[in-house]
Design a protein around this motif. Sequence first.
Motif, short mmCIF file in Angstrom:
data_model
loop_
_atom_site.label_atom_id
_atom_site.label_comp_id
_atom_site.label_asym_id
_atom_site.label_seq_id
_atom_site.Cartn_x
_atom_site.Cartn_y
_atom_site.Cartn_z
N GLU A 58 75.14 7.92 53.15
CA GLU A 58 73.93 7.15 53.45
C GLU A 58 74.22 5.86 54.22
OE1 GLU A 58 73.56 4.63 49.23
OE2 GLU A 58 72.04 6.11 49.79
N SER A 105 71.95 8.96 59.80
CA SER A 105 71.56 8.53 58.45
C SER A 105 72.16 7.19 58.07
CB SER A 105 72.00 9.58 57.43
OG SER A 105 73.39 9.85 57.57
N ARG A 125 67.39 7.10 60.38
CA ARG A 125 66.75 6.53 59.19
C ARG A 125 66.14 5.18 59.55
NH1 ARG A 125 69.46 5.81 53.16
NH2 ARG A 125 67.88 4.36 52.35
N SER A 185 61.85 8.00 57.13
CA SER A 185 62.31 7.58 55.81
C SER A 185 63.54 8.38 55.40
CB SER A 185 61.20 7.79 54.78
OG SER A 185 60.97 9.18 54.58
N ALA A 186 64.26 7.87 54.43
CA ALA A 186 65.46 8.58 53.95
C ALA A 186 65.12 9.99 53.48
CB ALA A 186 66.11 7.79 52.82
N GLU A 187 63.97 10.13 52.81
CA GLU A 187 63.58 11.43 52.28
C GLU A 187 63.17 12.40 53.39
OE1 GLU A 187 63.47 8.28 49.44
OE2 GLU A 187 62.29 8.49 51.29
N ALA A 188 62.59 11.88 54.45
CA ALA A 188 62.07 12.74 55.52
C ALA A 188 63.10 13.02 56.60
CB ALA A 188 60.83 12.09 56.14
#
Length: 230
Positions: A58, A105, A125, A185-188
């Motif tokens: 990340e 990311s 991200r 976003s991190a999730e998307a």
Amino acid sequence: MAYFTLELQDSVYVLTMINGDKGNVMDDAWLDELTVHLDAIEADPAANRALVLASNHEKAWSNGIDLDYIRSKGMAYLFDHFVPRLDRFLGRIAWLNLPTVACISGNAYGGGALIASACDFRTMRADRGRICFPEIDLKLGLSPAMVECVNTLPNEQARWEMVMTGRALGGEEAAARQIVDRALSAEALLPETLALAAQLASKDRVAYTRLKRLLRPRWAKFAPQAKSAA
């Protein structure tokens, strides 16, 4: 040591850098392993494929050339061997015979930013990680192939500022200034990147490759051994 994993998800190859704790930095072994994966991807005869280049970390996408490795070899090694070799990889990625998407990311610095720039599209991200060309602060120049990478980015003023000041951009600003195509976003990030890649993979691979190479003619001198579209 392994540097990557490669998996095929439906029509999309996902090539993931797996040494984020060490910044996913580049040395000769990194390029050796990348060669193996690119050979396999290029040789796949399927008519509908795309590639996502990702990191499983990340914080780090790729921090570029392993400077400790270069120091151990000497600066002559950097200019006489490693940079020319990296240039050939940049050309190969820019002319790769399928759609390519960099899924950023975390930090993409130096060589990492160049690899991302050589890809056809870039997602990033929004809230973490930066993209940067730090050569001015490292007192280093850019090779002609590296300049081609920078010039691939559509916003001339933004790329000038990044190179001449070493300024790092976060995802939202990078998207606003057209350095990356989407800030997510991190999730998307990965799901939407895979969806984009799948959409690109639905295009005819031969036609896509032909058009990409026509639009990037100056890359021909850096990728003379580029494989055919399929």
